[in-house]
Design a protein around this motif. Sequence first.
Motif, short mmCIF file in Angstrom:
data_model
loop_
_atom_site.label_atom_id
_atom_site.label_comp_id
_atom_site.label_asym_id
_atom_site.label_seq_id
_atom_site.Cartn_x
_atom_site.Cartn_y
_atom_site.Cartn_z
N ILE A 118 0.90 -1.12 0.08
CA ILE A 118 -0.21 -0.02 0.18
C ILE A 118 0.95 1.47 0.06
N ARG A 119 1.90 1.45 0.75
CA ARG A 119 2.90 2.36 0.98
C ARG A 119 3.56 2.79 -0.42
N GLY A 120 3.70 1.82 -1.13
CA GLY A 120 4.38 2.10 -2.25
C GLY A 120 3.47 2.38 -3.24
N ASN A 121 1.95 2.50 -3.26
CA ASN A 121 1.15 3.18 -4.21
C ASN A 121 0.69 4.36 -3.85
N ILE A 122 0.65 4.74 -2.65
CA ILE A 122 -0.06 6.00 -2.30
C ILE A 122 0.13 6.99 -3.00
N ASP A 123 1.41 7.57 -3.18
CA ASP A 123 1.74 8.75 -4.09
C ASP A 123 1.55 8.36 -5.54
N GLU A 124 1.99 7.16 -5.85
CA GLU A 124 1.82 6.86 -7.49
C GLU A 124 0.37 7.00 -7.64
N PHE A 125 -0.69 6.63 -6.91
CA PHE A 125 -2.35 6.69 -7.16
C PHE A 125 -2.20 8.32 -7.54
N ALA A 126 -2.07 9.05 -6.41
CA ALA A 126 -2.13 10.53 -6.64
C ALA A 126 -1.39 11.30 -7.49
N ASP A 127 -0.32 10.88 -7.63
CA ASP A 127 0.78 11.86 -8.37
C ASP A 127 0.63 11.20 -10.00
N ALA A 128 0.94 10.03 -10.38
CA ALA A 128 1.01 9.62 -11.54
C ALA A 128 -0.31 9.32 -12.08
N HIS A 129 -1.32 9.00 -11.48
CA HIS A 129 -2.64 8.59 -11.93
C HIS A 129 -3.87 9.59 -11.53
N ASN A 130 -3.58 10.55 -11.01
CA ASN A 130 -4.47 11.63 -10.75
C ASN A 130 -5.55 10.97 -9.91
N ASP A 131 -5.40 10.34 -9.09
CA ASP A 131 -6.67 9.70 -8.44
C ASP A 131 -6.16 9.88 -6.79
N ALA A 132 -6.54 10.94 -6.44
CA ALA A 132 -6.34 11.27 -5.01
C ALA A 132 -7.44 10.55 -3.93
N GLY A 133 -8.55 10.25 -4.56
CA GLY A 133 -9.43 9.61 -3.92
C GLY A 133 -8.89 8.02 -3.30
N THR A 134 -8.42 7.63 -4.44
CA THR A 134 -7.91 5.89 -3.96
C THR A 134 -6.67 6.22 -3.22
N SER A 135 -5.84 7.31 -3.41
CA SER A 135 -4.77 7.43 -2.42
C SER A 135 -4.98 7.51 -1.20
N ASP A 136 -6.11 8.41 -0.90
CA ASP A 136 -6.70 8.68 0.46
C ASP A 136 -7.18 7.30 1.03
N TYR A 137 -8.02 6.68 0.05
CA TYR A 137 -8.73 5.59 0.73
C TYR A 137 -7.62 4.55 1.07
N ILE A 138 -6.53 4.33 0.38
CA ILE A 138 -5.53 3.18 0.71
C ILE A 138 -4.74 3.63 1.90
N THR A 139 -4.51 5.01 1.97
CA THR A 139 -3.74 5.57 3.28
C THR A 139 -4.29 5.24 4.48
N GLY A 140 -5.83 5.19 4.51
CA GLY A 140 -6.73 4.86 5.50
C GLY A 140 -6.59 3.37 5.75
N LEU A 141 -6.62 2.80 4.69
CA LEU A 141 -6.47 1.22 4.97
C LEU A 141 -5.14 0.89 5.43
N MET A 142 -3.95 1.38 5.18
CA MET A 142 -2.74 1.27 5.61
C MET A 142 -2.73 1.56 6.98
N GLU A 143 -3.39 2.64 7.48
CA GLU A 143 -3.40 2.82 8.85
C GLU A 143 -4.11 1.89 9.71
N LYS A 144 -5.19 1.00 8.86
CA LYS A 144 -5.92 -0.13 9.77
C LYS A 144 -4.82 -1.25 9.78
N HIS A 145 -4.25 -1.51 8.87
CA HIS A 145 -3.02 -2.74 8.93
C HIS A 145 -2.12 -2.18 9.86
#
Length: 157
Positions: A118-145
């Motif tokens: 997950i940590r490896g995809n947070i910035d990638e989703f937001a920056d390279a793929h313009n998907d701040a929503g999924t970046s935010d979603y997986i950040t919250g998921l990472m915190e659960k894990h």
Amino acid sequence: MKTSIGISPGNREVVAHELAKLLADEFVLYTKTLNAHWNLEGMDFHSVHLYFEDLYNQSAAIVDDVAERIRQLGHYAPATLKNFLQLTHLTEQDEDNNDSRSLIRKLLSDHESIIEFIRGNIDEFADAHNDAGTSDYITGLMEKHEKIAWMLRAHLK
């Protein structure tokens, strides 16, 4: 129906594919947690059995959430064991050691592996793929894990 959420089809496809890998990891972890719950043995059976039940309930909710996020992006979630085993980064459990410490170590290792993915995809989703929503979603998921991993580690002290 066309998905029009401000993210290009190509970017949504890349993100959905990475989420499919995450979904596979989450489903394999869910299955391994059920195994731990069902096959646990030892003097601490009752308390750890209840703890594993809580963990697999949390895992089931996470599996559903990840699949729904893929659908929100306009893609279908993989939903077969064959697909999950092809996509997952985790390995199936093949040992018969069912004491709580062994099972907790295995679950901890898998949670940490998912955290790293997950940590490896947070910035990638937001920056390279313009998907701040999924970046935010997986950040919250990472915190659960991370919280689950901390609690599993505490059992091993």
